[in-house]
Design a protein around this motif. Structure first.
Motif, PDB file in Angstrom:
ATOM      1  N   TYR A 353       6.334  10.811 -47.991  1.00 45.60           N
ATOM      2  CA  TYR A 353       5.258  10.930 -48.771  1.00 45.60           C
ATOM      3  C   TYR A 353       4.437  12.178 -48.893  1.00 45.60           C
ATOM      4  O   TYR A 353       3.983  12.980 -49.868  1.00 45.60           O
ATOM      5  CB  TYR A 353       4.271   9.681 -48.689  1.00 45.60           C
ATOM      6  N   PHE A 359       7.944   7.904 -55.441  1.00 51.95           N
ATOM      7  CA  PHE A 359       8.211   6.734 -54.767  1.00 51.95           C
ATOM      8  C   PHE A 359       7.906   5.601 -55.827  1.00 51.95           C
ATOM      9  O   PHE A 359       7.018   5.877 -56.836  1.00 51.95           O
ATOM     10  CB  PHE A 359       7.127   6.273 -53.855  1.00 51.95           C
ATOM     11  N   LEU A 380       2.286   0.489 -46.630  1.00 49.56           N
ATOM     12  CA  LEU A 380       2.537   1.963 -47.308  1.00 49.56           C
ATOM     13  C   LEU A 380       1.133   2.584 -47.199  1.00 49.56           C
ATOM     14  O   LEU A 380       1.164   3.696 -46.650  1.00 49.56           O
ATOM     15  CB  LEU A 380       2.717   1.615 -48.691  1.00 49.56           C
ATOM     16  N   MET A 385      -0.343   6.532 -47.186  1.00 50.17           N
ATOM     17  CA  MET A 385      -0.682   6.455 -48.979  1.00 50.17           C
ATOM     18  C   MET A 385      -1.914   6.079 -49.281  1.00 50.17           C
ATOM     19  O   MET A 385      -2.408   5.024 -48.855  1.00 50.17           O
ATOM     20  CB  MET A 385       0.621   5.678 -49.592  1.00 50.17           C
ATOM     21  N   TYR A 389      -2.256   5.129 -55.136  1.00 50.95           N
ATOM     22  CA  TYR A 389      -0.801   5.297 -55.251  1.00 50.95           C
ATOM     23  C   TYR A 389       0.255   4.346 -55.181  1.00 50.95           C
ATOM     24  O   TYR A 389       1.226   4.093 -55.693  1.00 50.95           O
ATOM     25  CB  TYR A 389      -0.200   6.707 -54.575  1.00 50.95           C
TER      26      TYR A 389
END
Length: 460
Positions: A353, A359, A380, A385, A389
């Motif tokens: 990331y 992704f 995540l 993240m 997102y």
């Protein structure tokens, strides 16, 4: 074949054609009358206190989503009504596009007895169970999935029966069986005694060489799949000893991807090891699945090629924690591999990331229980993240990867009326994604107020 003779298959085809022709002639007028007599569906208006704009990556305020049939016709700021419309109030909720899981296995689920079950169950047993797992997935808010691997194209049938209205489930894009090499992660004979190891080839999705690669993809086309999955490296849950060794040559990988793209398929590649990832990216694969041991070179290549990363992050943690908690959770070869992947995958996803890799959301559900597909979201966020997102991964990003963004992935006029809702703001508390209490797919409500709605088959 001599003139005037016909094979058994030929006679069967002729009989089937004659029956279909007669049935079509007999039933077409009746079908037409029924269609003409069917009343138009009433419009529906959803009142959403907040609505995720997945394309812009922002949360909208009070919004009305107007639906006719299976499509959205308007998205309007504020609360509105329409003549004769049914209004659905979603007080206290945040509305989102129907979620998309780009990596599931709907015709299997790992349990303590799964390895012995594979020896005792018939395909029909798995198919019946798949209808339950599909429904659980839908009720969890996932209105579209990509099924990346089954045994005998059974999820093609599942897809078709869901589409025809016989059973409740998400929209399915299926790859049929995954394609791999002899002794590789796709070879069901791995780890079995020799007399139980089948002699398999391209017809069975096991290839050795570029000619086999083209034959295997063409066989998948013949069986009416939607996408292709290939295995370039070892895996965790097969009975072989390696999770990351390369199992397809560069030439085989390129041939598989070229054949798939020739037939208009996107290609998802199971790859844990760095070299297998590199080969897949260079070959033009559309997505890398898992990517556990992805290195900096792989990340650079993925950015250059625009390759999506589908990380299945919770699955990695799940198998590691299960192996830690029980030394007999898996067979010994699997146990050793399971202990490796969780911590490494967490690090890899965070690094990828930060490196700017694209992704899309995918879970590998089936390795863990179906219906719990939301559990990737918190991990995540944990690796860095933004929650927004992560939500885009499961909506517009996944739709774009699957080349279905004209129909799904955002709430907009002309798109399918796939809409889910959670009680609160998931950008502030991502665990709310585990509390989906409203699910609409194609204009049909399957869950409301947290309660499953009665499913009535629409098939005829």
């Amino acid at each position: 074949m001599a003139v005037g003779t016909m094979t058994t298959a030929g006679r069967a085809r002729r009989a089937a054609y004659s029956f279909a022709l007669l049935a079509g002639c007999a039933l077409a007028p009746l079908g037409a009358q029924a269609q003409d007599a069917a009343p138009a569906a009433k419009p529906v208006v959803l009142h959403c206190p907040a609505l995720l704009d997945s394309v812009a990556g922002k949360m909208l305020g009070q919004s009305s989503v107007v639906i006719q049939g299976d499509r959205v016709t308007e998205v309007v700021s504020g609360y509105v009504t329409r003549p004769e419309a049914e209004v659905v109030e979603l007080a206290g909720e945040t509305c989102l596009p129907g979620l998309i899981d780009a990596h599931v296995h709907l015709s299997n689920e790992f349990t303590p007895t799964v390895y012995s079950d594979m020896l005792h169950f018939n395909l029909a047993d798995w198919v019946v169970r798949s209808t339950v797992w599909a429904k659980r997935t839908l009720l969890g808010g996932f209105t579209t999935v990509r099924n990346l691997g089954d045994s005998h194209y059974e999820t093609v049938a599942l897809r078709d029966q869901i589409n025809k209205g016989w059973v409740a489930g998400p929209r399915i894009l299926t790859a049929g069986p995954a394609i791999g090499s002899t002794g590789g992660h796709a070879d069901d004979g791995d780890g079995l005694r020799m007399d139980l190891q089948p002699d398999v080839g391209a017809h069975d999705s096991i290839i050795n060489g570029t000619a086999d690669a083209w034959k295997a993809v063409r066989e998948h086309y013949k069986q009416n799949v939607d996408t292709i999955k290939i295995m370039t490296t070892g895996g965790v849950l097969d009975l072989s000893g390696s999770v990351d060794n390369s199992q397809l040559t560069e030439e085989e990988t390129k041939a598989l991807v070229a054949a798939a793209h020739e037939y208009g398929y996107i290609v998802g590649v199971h790859a844990h090891g760095a070299e297998g990832i590199r080969r897949a990216v260079v070959a033009g694969a559309d997505s890398i699945e898992h990517g556990t041991f992805m290195d900096a070179q792989d990340m650079k290549l993925m950015k250059e090629h625009g390759t999506y990363y589908v990380p299945t992050i919770y699955t990695g943690t799940y198998v590691t924690e299960k192996a830690k908690g029980n030394p007999h959770a898996y067979p010994p070869a699997v146990q050793a591999k399971a202990l490796l992947v969780g911590p490494q995958l967490m690090k890899t996803v965070g690094d990828a990331y930060k490196a700017g890799v694209k992704f899309a959301y995918g879970t590998d559900a089936g390795v863990y229980p179906h219906g719990e597909n939301w559990k990737d979201f918190p991990l995540l966020v944990q690796v860095g993240m933004p929650a927004m997102y992560a939500l885009q991964m499961a909506t517009i990003n996944a739709a774009t990867l699957l080349k279905k963004d004209k129909d799904i992935g955002s709430v907009a006029a002309g798109k399918y009326a796939d809409i889910v809702a959670v009680p609160g703001d998931p950008t502030k508390d991502i665990t709310l994604m585990g509390k989906v209490d409203f699910v609409m797919k194609g204009g049909v409500v399957f869950k409301k107020g947290g309660a499953e709605q009665v499913f009535t088959s629409t098939a005829h």
